[in-house]
Design a protein around this motif. Structure first.
Motif, short mmCIF file in Angstrom:
data_model
loop_
_atom_site.label_atom_id
_atom_site.label_comp_id
_atom_site.label_asym_id
_atom_site.label_seq_id
_atom_site.Cartn_x
_atom_site.Cartn_y
_atom_site.Cartn_z
N ARG A 47 0.83 -1.21 0.00
CA ARG A 47 0.00 0.00 0.00
C ARG A 47 0.86 1.26 0.00
N LEU A 48 1.93 1.25 0.79
CA LEU A 48 2.82 2.40 0.82
C LEU A 48 3.49 2.59 -0.54
N GLU A 49 3.92 1.50 -1.17
CA GLU A 49 4.54 1.59 -2.50
C GLU A 49 3.54 2.12 -3.52
N VAL A 50 2.30 1.65 -3.46
CA VAL A 50 1.26 2.14 -4.37
C VAL A 50 1.06 3.65 -4.15
N ALA A 51 0.97 4.08 -2.91
CA ALA A 51 0.79 5.51 -2.62
C ALA A 51 1.96 6.32 -3.18
N LYS A 52 3.15 5.81 -3.02
CA LYS A 52 4.34 6.49 -3.54
C LYS A 52 4.25 6.63 -5.05
N LEU A 53 3.90 5.55 -5.73
CA LEU A 53 3.81 5.58 -7.19
C LEU A 53 2.67 6.49 -7.67
N LEU A 54 1.55 6.46 -6.97
CA LEU A 54 0.44 7.37 -7.32
C LEU A 54 0.88 8.82 -7.15
N SER A 55 1.61 9.11 -6.10
CA SER A 55 2.07 10.49 -5.87
C SER A 55 3.07 10.92 -6.94
N ILE A 63 1.39 0.70 -12.05
CA ILE A 63 1.42 0.34 -10.62
C ILE A 63 1.01 -1.11 -10.43
N GLU A 64 -0.03 -1.54 -11.13
CA GLU A 64 -0.50 -2.92 -11.04
C GLU A 64 0.61 -3.89 -11.44
N ASN A 65 1.32 -3.59 -12.53
CA ASN A 65 2.40 -4.46 -13.00
C ASN A 65 3.60 -4.44 -12.05
N LYS A 66 3.93 -3.27 -11.52
CA LYS A 66 5.10 -3.14 -10.65
C LYS A 66 4.89 -3.74 -9.26
N THR A 67 3.68 -3.57 -8.71
CA THR A 67 3.45 -3.97 -7.32
C THR A 67 2.62 -5.24 -7.16
N ARG A 76 -8.55 2.47 -4.09
CA ARG A 76 -8.81 2.79 -2.68
C ARG A 76 -7.70 3.69 -2.13
N ILE A 77 -6.46 3.39 -2.47
CA ILE A 77 -5.34 4.20 -1.99
C ILE A 77 -5.38 5.58 -2.63
N ASN A 78 -5.76 5.64 -3.90
CA ASN A 78 -5.88 6.93 -4.57
C ASN A 78 -6.94 7.79 -3.89
#
Length: 97
Positions: A47-55, A63-67, A76-78
């Motif tokens: 979740r933290l990695e997703v938030a970082k990538l979204l930011s 993001i889906e492919n990377k994480t 949800r994180i967005n």
């Protein structure tokens, strides 16, 4: 504390006070390995990695492919980044320093 969480309870206060007592990465590993399952730790880290990538304005598909996170999780994180308690933003800003 200026922010009042809708989840505020005495036991959660105690948990957060315990987290604030962690002094280094080794303390974190030891504490979280005891208090969480490995899957819970992985999910939180994801979740933290997703938030970082979204930011960083990365696309959902990137993001889906990377994480490996689902688009539902990414969404949800967005929403948290846009409408949440600013927890992700505060931590991500501190991590950049």
């Amino acid at each position: 504390m200026a922010y009042e969480s809708r989840f505020k309870r005495k036991d959660i206060d105690e948990l957060f006070k315990a987290v604030l007592l962690l002094e280094d990465e080794e303390d974190c590993y030891r504490f979280f390995e005891d208090i969480c399952t490995i899957n819970e730790i992985h999910a939180i880290a994801q979740r933290l990695e997703v938030a970082k990538l979204l930011s960083e304005k990365k696309t959902y598909s990137y993001i889906e492919n990377k994480t490996g996170a689902s688009t539902a999780t990414i969404s949800r994180i967005n929403k948290c980044l846009i409408y949440g308690a600013e927890g992700y933003q505060r931590i991500l800003a501190r991590m950049k320093q």
